[in-house]
Design an enzyme around this catalytic site. Structure first.
Site, PDB file in Angstrom:
ATOM      1  N   ASP A 205       0.866  -1.180   0.000  1.00  0.00           N
ATOM      2  CA  ASP A 205       0.000   0.000   0.000  1.00  0.00           C
ATOM      3  C   ASP A 205       0.906   1.234   0.000  1.00  0.00           C
ATOM      4  O   ASP A 205       2.134   1.111  -0.074  1.00  0.00           O
ATOM      5  CB  ASP A 205      -0.922   0.003   1.232  1.00  0.00           C
ATOM      6  CG  ASP A 205      -0.155   0.208   2.544  1.00  0.00           C
ATOM      7  OD1 ASP A 205       1.090   0.279   2.526  1.00  0.00           O
ATOM      8  OD2 ASP A 205      -0.812   0.302   3.589  1.00  0.00           O
ATOM      9  N   ASP A 207       1.434   4.756   2.385  1.00  0.00           N
ATOM     10  CA  ASP A 207       1.028   5.367   3.648  1.00  0.00           C
ATOM     11  C   ASP A 207       1.423   6.840   3.704  1.00  0.00           C
ATOM     12  O   ASP A 207       2.557   7.189   3.370  1.00  0.00           O
ATOM     13  CB  ASP A 207       1.714   4.646   4.822  1.00  0.00           C
ATOM     14  CG  ASP A 207       1.527   3.137   4.769  1.00  0.00           C
ATOM     15  OD1 ASP A 207       0.462   2.676   5.170  1.00  0.00           O
ATOM     16  OD2 ASP A 207       2.458   2.439   4.301  1.00  0.00           O
ATOM     17  N   ASP A 295      -3.260   4.330   2.867  1.00  0.00           N
ATOM     18  CA  ASP A 295      -3.595   4.644   4.256  1.00  0.00           C
ATOM     19  C   ASP A 295      -3.256   6.094   4.540  1.00  0.00           C
ATOM     20  O   ASP A 295      -2.161   6.553   4.200  1.00  0.00           O
ATOM     21  CB  ASP A 295      -2.782   3.774   5.236  1.00  0.00           C
ATOM     22  CG  ASP A 295      -3.238   2.321   5.253  1.00  0.00           C
ATOM     23  OD1 ASP A 295      -4.369   2.039   4.810  1.00  0.00           O
ATOM     24  OD2 ASP A 295      -2.451   1.474   5.719  1.00  0.00           O
TER      25      ASP A 295
HETATM   26  P1  TTP Z   1       2.105  -1.069   6.669  1.00  0.00           P
HETATM   27  O1  TTP Z   1       1.624  -0.203   5.581  1.00  0.00           O
HETATM   28  O2  TTP Z   1       1.229  -2.216   7.033  1.00  0.00           O
HETATM   29  O3  TTP Z   1       3.538  -1.685   6.381  1.00  0.00           O
HETATM   30  P2  TTP Z   1       4.780  -1.136   5.533  1.00  0.00           P
HETATM   31  O4  TTP Z   1       4.457   0.167   4.903  1.00  0.00           O
HETATM   32  O5  TTP Z   1       5.943  -1.179   6.448  1.00  0.00           O
HETATM   33  O6  TTP Z   1       4.973  -2.275   4.460  1.00  0.00           O
HETATM   34  P3  TTP Z   1       4.283  -2.370   3.009  1.00  0.00           P
HETATM   35  O7  TTP Z   1       5.301  -1.873   2.064  1.00  0.00           O
HETATM   36  O8  TTP Z   1       3.980  -3.811   2.840  1.00  0.00           O
HETATM   37  O9  TTP Z   1       3.044  -1.546   3.033  1.00  0.00           O
HETATM   38  O10 TTP Z   1       2.311  -0.237   8.010  1.00  0.00           O
HETATM   39  C1  TTP Z   1       3.160   0.887   8.082  1.00  0.00           C
HETATM   40  C2  TTP Z   1       3.373   1.283   9.515  1.00  0.00           C
HETATM   41  O11 TTP Z   1       2.199   1.840  10.065  1.00  0.00           O
HETATM   42  C3  TTP Z   1       3.738   0.098  10.416  1.00  0.00           C
HETATM   43  O12 TTP Z   1       4.944   0.397  11.091  1.00  0.00           O
HETATM   44  C4  TTP Z   1       2.639   0.003  11.415  1.00  0.00           C
HETATM   45  C5  TTP Z   1       2.016   1.363  11.373  1.00  0.00           C
HETATM   46  N1  TTP Z   1       0.581   1.378  11.686  1.00  0.00           N
HETATM   47  C6  TTP Z   1       0.183   1.924  12.890  1.00  0.00           C
HETATM   48  O13 TTP Z   1       1.012   2.355  13.674  1.00  0.00           O
HETATM   49  N2  TTP Z   1      -1.144   1.967  13.184  1.00  0.00           N
HETATM   50  C7  TTP Z   1      -2.092   1.478  12.348  1.00  0.00           C
HETATM   51  O14 TTP Z   1      -3.301   1.552  12.658  1.00  0.00           O
HETATM   52  C8  TTP Z   1      -1.665   0.896  11.091  1.00  0.00           C
HETATM   53  C9  TTP Z   1      -2.659   0.341  10.125  1.00  0.00           C
HETATM   54  C10 TTP Z   1      -0.318   0.880  10.809  1.00  0.00           C
HETATM   55 MN    MN Z   2       2.684   0.415   3.790  1.00  0.00          MN
HETATM   56 MN    MN Z   3      -0.411   0.757   5.552  1.00  0.00          MN
END
Ligand code: TTP
Ligand code: MN
Ligand code: MN
Length: 371
Positions: A205, A207, A295
């Site tokens: 995703d 973020d 996100d």
């Molecule tokens: P992710 O998007 O799940 O993971 P990522 O970006 O490290 O890996 P990917 O490339 O597969 O997307 O989560 C990113 C960070 O956000 C992770 O350290 C956990 C944090 N997080 C929170 O702290 N609170 C939340 O509610 C969510 C959904 C994530």
């Molecule tokens: Mn992510």
């Molecule tokens: Mn995420």
């Protein structure tokens, strides 16, 4: 077997937040194997062994050299008997029988398939498995199963959102969100976080953190962004969670993994991502857009540094920051704040560097947090 020991290195810390871990992994064969075991334990909801394997994988990821014999792992933290036996087996045969067995296990394969759907966690997957369901068509044909809105979108966009998001696509989405934020408030702040901030080439995703210096205004930011994306016709799914953050209630009894900031889990329609499909794609698919998971989290400005640190990850890095804070410094860290239990006070921070300094840690750059 002769094995050259690596040049003597400084002691490797048991805490990921005291190690520098880039995206370059010199021990992928080993860490992939550990991660299969961790995943298997997670799917069976065995948290302890799952964490043990994640920790072991994380230690090997931080090494600037490839483990070529068991002797080379001497002195490394977080490697137990089980992990050492696996390392030995993989170094000798190129693969592990235990890992192969898990990978070919019907239950593992099915739970993994089910949890790959957006909105399906280990508990739901387990429930479906116990009912004898084994495939997506089994689930979709089962009349007694009521999929929630999230799972419906998960199935609808399965092909797209199970495919990795590229850096170029993340950039394009950044432009879309940036445009929305600044149309709503000229002083809006947008920051890329998650895996792409850590320098990863691909993600599941994208973020972002969005906020504004105007106190309280961040409350309306996400609903406004969502409305705008809807008007543009690119909002495919939105799950908005209003803020439940209350500074007066800190320190909470339990510093949790989930934070209380306003946030939304989206699926957006990204136009013109044909290039990323590969021009000689054999699929007859030329619709010129794809669905992407995004996100957004919206903390108040004074919480920005904590939110940024918490959302940059990796999850293992975050876990160890908290564990280090608690066990080594007698402090509580979460996505909102850092509380010093000795001084009985909250520690203010405007940058991530401030937080590392409060914790008595050397600063670790985002791209060194791929633990
Ligand atoms: P992710 O998007 O799940 O993971 P990522 O970006 O490290 O890996 P990917 O490339 O597969 O997307 O989560 C990113 C960070 O956000 C992770 O350290 C956990 C944090 N997080 C929170 O702290 N609170 C939340 O509610 C969510 C959904 C994530
Ligand atoms: Mn992510
Ligand atoms: Mn995420």
């Amino acid at each position: 077997i002769r094995c050259s020991t690596p040049t003597p290195v400084a002691r490797v810390s048991q805490y990921a937040c005291q190690r520098r871990t880039t995206t370059e992994n010199n021990n992928k064969i080993l860490t992939d194997a550990f991660e299969v075991l961790a995943e298997s334990y997670e799917l069976n909801q065995l948290e302890g062994p799952c964490l043990a394997f994640r920790r072991a994988a994380s230690v090997l990821k931080s090494l600037p050299w490839a483990v070529q014999c068991l002797g080379a792992t001497q002195g490394l933290p977080c490697l137990g008997e089980h992990t050492k036996a696996l390392i030995e087996e993989i170094l000798q045969y190129g693969h592990s029988f235990e890992v192969e067995k898990i990978l070919s296990d019907e239950r593992y394969q099915t739970l993994k398939l089910f949890t790959s759907v957006f909105g399906v966690g280990p508990k739901t997957a387990e429930k479906w498995y116990r009912r004898g369901l084994r495939s997506f068509s089994d689930i979709l044909a089962e009349p007694s199963i009521q999929l929630n809105r999230m799972q419906q979108s998960g199935f609808l966009h399965y092909g797209d959102i199970s495919r990795a998001v590229s850096k170029a696509e993340a950039r394009a989405l950044g432009n879309i969100i940036d445009e929305a934020v600044h149309a709503i408030t000229p002083d809006g702040i947008l920051a890329l976080t998650g895996g792409f901030r850590r320098g990863k080439e691909f993600g599941h995703d994208v973020d972002f953190i969005v906020t504004t210096p105007e106190q309280g205004k961040e409350e309306t930011l996400l609903p406004n962004i969502i409305d705008r994306l809807k008007e543009q016709g690119i909002l495919l799914y939105s799950d908005y969670q209003t803020s439940t953050f209350d500074i007066s209630k800190l320190p909470s009894h339990k510093f949790e993994a989930m934070d209380h900031f306003a946030k939304c889990f989206l699926i957006l329609r990204l136009e013109g991502s044909l290039v990323d499909r590969g021009l000689n794609s054999t699929e007859g698919d030329s619709r010129g857009w794809r669905a992407v998971r995004v996100d957004l989290v919206s903390p108040p400005m004074e919480r920005y540094a904590y939110a940024l640190l918490g959302w940059t990850g990796s999850r293992q890095f975050e876990r160890d920051l908290r564990r280090f804070a608690r066990l080594e410094q007698h402090m509580l860290l979460d996505n909102h704040a850092l509380y010093d239990k000795t001084k009985k006070e909250f520690l203010a921070a405007t940058t991530e560097r401030d937080i590392f300094a409060h914790l008595g840690l050397e600063y670790i750059e985002p791209w060194q947090r791929n633990a």
